[in-house]
Write an enzyme that holds these catalytic residues in place. Structure first.
Site, PDB file in Angstrom:
ATOM      1  N   CYS A 104       0.817  -1.225   0.000  1.00  0.00           N
ATOM      2  CA  CYS A 104       0.000   0.000   0.000  1.00  0.00           C
ATOM      3  C   CYS A 104       0.844   1.267   0.000  1.00  0.00           C
ATOM      4  CB  CYS A 104      -0.968  -0.002   1.180  1.00  0.00           C
ATOM      5  SG  CYS A 104      -2.290  -1.190   0.936  1.00  0.00           S
TER       6      CYS A 104
ATOM      7  N   HIS B  20      -3.288   7.401   2.998  1.00  0.00           N
ATOM      8  CA  HIS B  20      -3.680   6.126   2.396  1.00  0.00           C
ATOM      9  C   HIS B  20      -5.038   5.720   2.980  1.00  0.00           C
ATOM     10  CE1 HIS B  20      -3.758   2.128   0.929  1.00  0.00           C
ATOM     11  NE2 HIS B  20      -3.584   1.570   2.120  1.00  0.00           N
TER      12      HIS B  20
ATOM     13  N   ASN C 149     -10.196   0.435  -0.223  1.00  0.00           N
ATOM     14  CA  ASN C 149      -8.738   0.506  -0.296  1.00  0.00           C
ATOM     15  C   ASN C 149      -8.290   0.031  -1.675  1.00  0.00           C
ATOM     16  OD1 ASN C 149      -5.986   0.209  -0.056  1.00  0.00           O
ATOM     17  ND2 ASN C 149      -6.040  -0.950   1.858  1.00  0.00           N
TER      18      ASN C 149
HETATM   19  O1  UT7 Z   1      -3.767  -1.017   3.430  1.00  0.00           O
HETATM   20  C1  UT7 Z   1      -2.898  -1.910   4.067  1.00  0.00           C
HETATM   21  C2  UT7 Z   1      -3.024  -1.819   5.507  1.00  0.00           C
HETATM   22  N1  UT7 Z   1      -4.237  -2.459   5.955  1.00  0.00           N
HETATM   23  C3  UT7 Z   1      -4.830  -1.983   7.024  1.00  0.00           C
HETATM   24  O2  UT7 Z   1      -4.385  -1.001   7.561  1.00  0.00           O
HETATM   25  C4  UT7 Z   1      -6.011  -2.740   7.570  1.00  0.00           C
HETATM   26  C5  UT7 Z   1      -5.936  -2.719   9.058  1.00  0.00           C
HETATM   27  N2  UT7 Z   1      -7.009  -3.471   9.729  1.00  0.00           N
HETATM   28  C6  UT7 Z   1      -8.271  -3.035   9.763  1.00  0.00           C
HETATM   29  O3  UT7 Z   1      -8.600  -2.055   9.147  1.00  0.00           O
HETATM   30  C7  UT7 Z   1      -9.232  -3.758  10.665  1.00  0.00           C
HETATM   31  O4  UT7 Z   1      -8.531  -4.715  11.429  1.00  0.00           O
HETATM   32  C8  UT7 Z   1     -10.413  -4.447   9.925  1.00  0.00           C
HETATM   33  C9  UT7 Z   1     -11.366  -3.423   9.355  1.00  0.00           C
HETATM   34  C10 UT7 Z   1      -9.864  -5.345   8.824  1.00  0.00           C
HETATM   35  C11 UT7 Z   1     -11.201  -5.316  10.911  1.00  0.00           C
HETATM   36  O5  UT7 Z   1     -11.642  -4.526  12.007  1.00  0.00           O
HETATM   37  P1  UT7 Z   1     -11.370  -4.987  13.522  1.00  0.00           P
HETATM   38  O6  UT7 Z   1     -12.029  -4.024  14.373  1.00  0.00           O
HETATM   39  O7  UT7 Z   1      -9.894  -5.178  13.679  1.00  0.00           O
HETATM   40  O8  UT7 Z   1     -12.122  -6.372  13.587  1.00  0.00           O
HETATM   41  P2  UT7 Z   1     -11.547  -7.794  14.029  1.00  0.00           P
HETATM   42  O9  UT7 Z   1     -10.750  -8.406  12.944  1.00  0.00           O
HETATM   43  O10 UT7 Z   1     -10.940  -7.679  15.379  1.00  0.00           O
HETATM   44  O11 UT7 Z   1     -12.889  -8.596  14.181  1.00  0.00           O
HETATM   45  C12 UT7 Z   1     -13.841  -8.320  15.224  1.00  0.00           C
HETATM   46  C13 UT7 Z   1     -14.996  -9.285  15.083  1.00  0.00           C
HETATM   47  C14 UT7 Z   1     -14.570 -10.740  14.967  1.00  0.00           C
HETATM   48  O12 UT7 Z   1     -15.559 -11.520  15.604  1.00  0.00           O
HETATM   49  P3  UT7 Z   1     -15.298 -12.122  17.072  1.00  0.00           P
HETATM   50  O13 UT7 Z   1     -14.097 -12.997  16.928  1.00  0.00           O
HETATM   51  O14 UT7 Z   1     -15.073 -10.948  17.946  1.00  0.00           O
HETATM   52  O15 UT7 Z   1     -16.564 -12.864  17.339  1.00  0.00           O
HETATM   53  C15 UT7 Z   1     -14.612 -11.000  13.486  1.00  0.00           C
HETATM   54  O16 UT7 Z   1     -14.819 -12.358  13.183  1.00  0.00           O
HETATM   55  O17 UT7 Z   1     -15.707  -8.986  13.867  1.00  0.00           O
HETATM   56  C16 UT7 Z   1     -15.785 -10.165  13.055  1.00  0.00           C
HETATM   57  N3  UT7 Z   1     -15.708  -9.761  11.657  1.00  0.00           N
HETATM   58  C17 UT7 Z   1     -16.783  -9.365  10.959  1.00  0.00           C
HETATM   59  N4  UT7 Z   1     -18.079  -9.236  11.287  1.00  0.00           N
HETATM   60  C18 UT7 Z   1     -18.913  -8.783  10.347  1.00  0.00           C
HETATM   61  C19 UT7 Z   1     -14.632  -9.709  10.854  1.00  0.00           C
HETATM   62  N5  UT7 Z   1     -14.976  -9.262   9.631  1.00  0.00           N
HETATM   63  C20 UT7 Z   1     -16.307  -9.058   9.676  1.00  0.00           C
HETATM   64  C21 UT7 Z   1     -17.230  -8.599   8.720  1.00  0.00           C
HETATM   65  N6  UT7 Z   1     -18.516  -8.472   9.098  1.00  0.00           N
HETATM   66  N7  UT7 Z   1     -16.877  -8.269   7.471  1.00  0.00           N
END
Ligand code: UT7
Length: 328
Positions: free
Chosen positions: A115, A255, A285
């Protein structure tokens, strides 16, 4: 008088097809409210044509830019294409783009830093201008992320979209242009965000396809934790190194990975969201295309002399910041 590299034009291309959160809700177990609150993406553009990819989008953006600037493709000296989704492993997408747009006097190469590809490419392109050896450099960010996203994976399919943006770099002697830049990398972050197969360490095989190893693999939380500090740190570093206060900043061009990361960066810089170029809602993104897509969307609001801070964070890990005094 010192010669700087100035952005003297910008243009973008996004495919017509819109993949919105309602359609994604039908594809994976997710909800519009979750996506909006966790990352701020509402829609992404998808290049549906199977015979078109990153080179096509890059060429579309470049052609728009040349037409806008009334410049012949024959005047272009160098084309750098920032991409993680090149049309092929080789030849370079830049070679293909040069042929597509008729830039037969240009040489070119691809630059890949996930990225951060575009900011790395912009920094690289600026050196060819500053050295006096080149006078017209096209820096293009283009990614067909839909070609490497697993649309059964709700953790990544919500984030990414396709698109391209191009800028023209030319010499400037009026103290505008790229004033300062600092790039970083830390390869120990590899395991948190990568495409396991398709490279020399794991060539394509039936197993890599069955195991979905040609798609983006991301530990979102781990990436988020580092991104949220590094993107803000390097933006603050650009301000401190150049003695800029929050009042001096006209715009932040970040970004577009996650709205929450962008808000944290603005907060660290002490600027309000009205000074932040934010279009993640409509494009998601787009990896190498996020920065030029922002510059293109905000071009009409920019004035000569505006202080702009660019900042990125991506896989690798890679990150970087840049201070630009806008040139037109
Ligand atoms: O461009 C390159 C750099 N990339 C980035 O900077 C991305 C960085 N990461 C992020 O932006 C975030 O981590 C995400 C947007 C990808 C995810 O957000 P998060 O707040 O970190 O969520 P998480 O992965 O901790 O997931 C929280 C919960 C989980 O459920 P449990 O285990 O708490 O029951 C996931 O399984 O949300 C669940 N989950 C979803 N629920 C509904 C994960 N994806 C989804 C989804 N819809 N699409």
């Amino acid at each position: 008088m010192k010669t700087t590299a100035a952005i003297t034009g910008v243009a973008a291309y996004v495919p017509e097809y819109i993949l919105d959160n309602a359609e994604l809700e039908q594809m994976v177990d997710t909800k519009n409210e979750w996506i909006m609150s966790r990352c701020g993406v509402s829609e992404r553009r998808i290049l549906k044509d199977t015979d078109k990819a990153s080179a096509f989008m890059a060429a579309e953006a470049a052609q728009k830019l040349l037409a806008k600037k009334n410049i012949s493709p024959l005047e272009i000296d160098l084309i750098i294409v920032a991409t993680v989704t090149p049309d092929h492993q080789y030849p370079a997408t830049a070679n293909i783009v040069a042929d597509m747009i008729g830039a037969t006097n240009a040489w070119g190469f691809d630059l890949q830093a996930a990225c951060s590809s575009f900011i790395y490419a912009l920094n690289t392109g600026s050196k060819f201008i500053e050295s006096g050896t080149h006078t017209k450099v096209l820096v293009i960010g283009s990614d067909k992320m839909s070609s490497i996203v697993d649309y059964t994976d709700r953790k990544t399919s919500i984030l990414f979209g396709d698109g391209a943006g191009a800028v023209l770099l030319e010499p400037s002697t009026d103290e505008t242009g790229i004033i300062d830049a600092k790039m970083y990398s830390d390869g120990s972050g590899k395991k948190y965000l990568y495409q396991p197969a398709g490279g020399s360490i794991m060539p394509a095989s039936l197993d890599t396809i069955v195991n979905k190893q040609h798609f983006v693999h991301m530990d979102g939380q781990a990436v988020f934790k580092v991104a949220v500090t590094k993107m803000a740190d390097v933006a603050a570093e650009m301000m401190e190194r150049n003695h800029l206060t929050s009042d001096d900043i006209a715009f932040l061009t970040p970004h577009q990975a996650n709205k929450r990361i962008i808000e944290a960066t603005a907060n660290r810089m002490g600027i309000g969201m009205e000074k932040v170029m934010l279009n993640i809602e409509k494009y998601g993104n787009t990896t190498s295309a996020t920065l030029p897509l922002c510059l293109s969307d905000w071009e009409h609001e920019l004035k000569k002399g505006d202080n702009i801070i660019l900042t990125t964070f991506g896989a690798g890990f890679t990150w970087g910041g840049m201070y630009i005094k806008w040139s037109y």
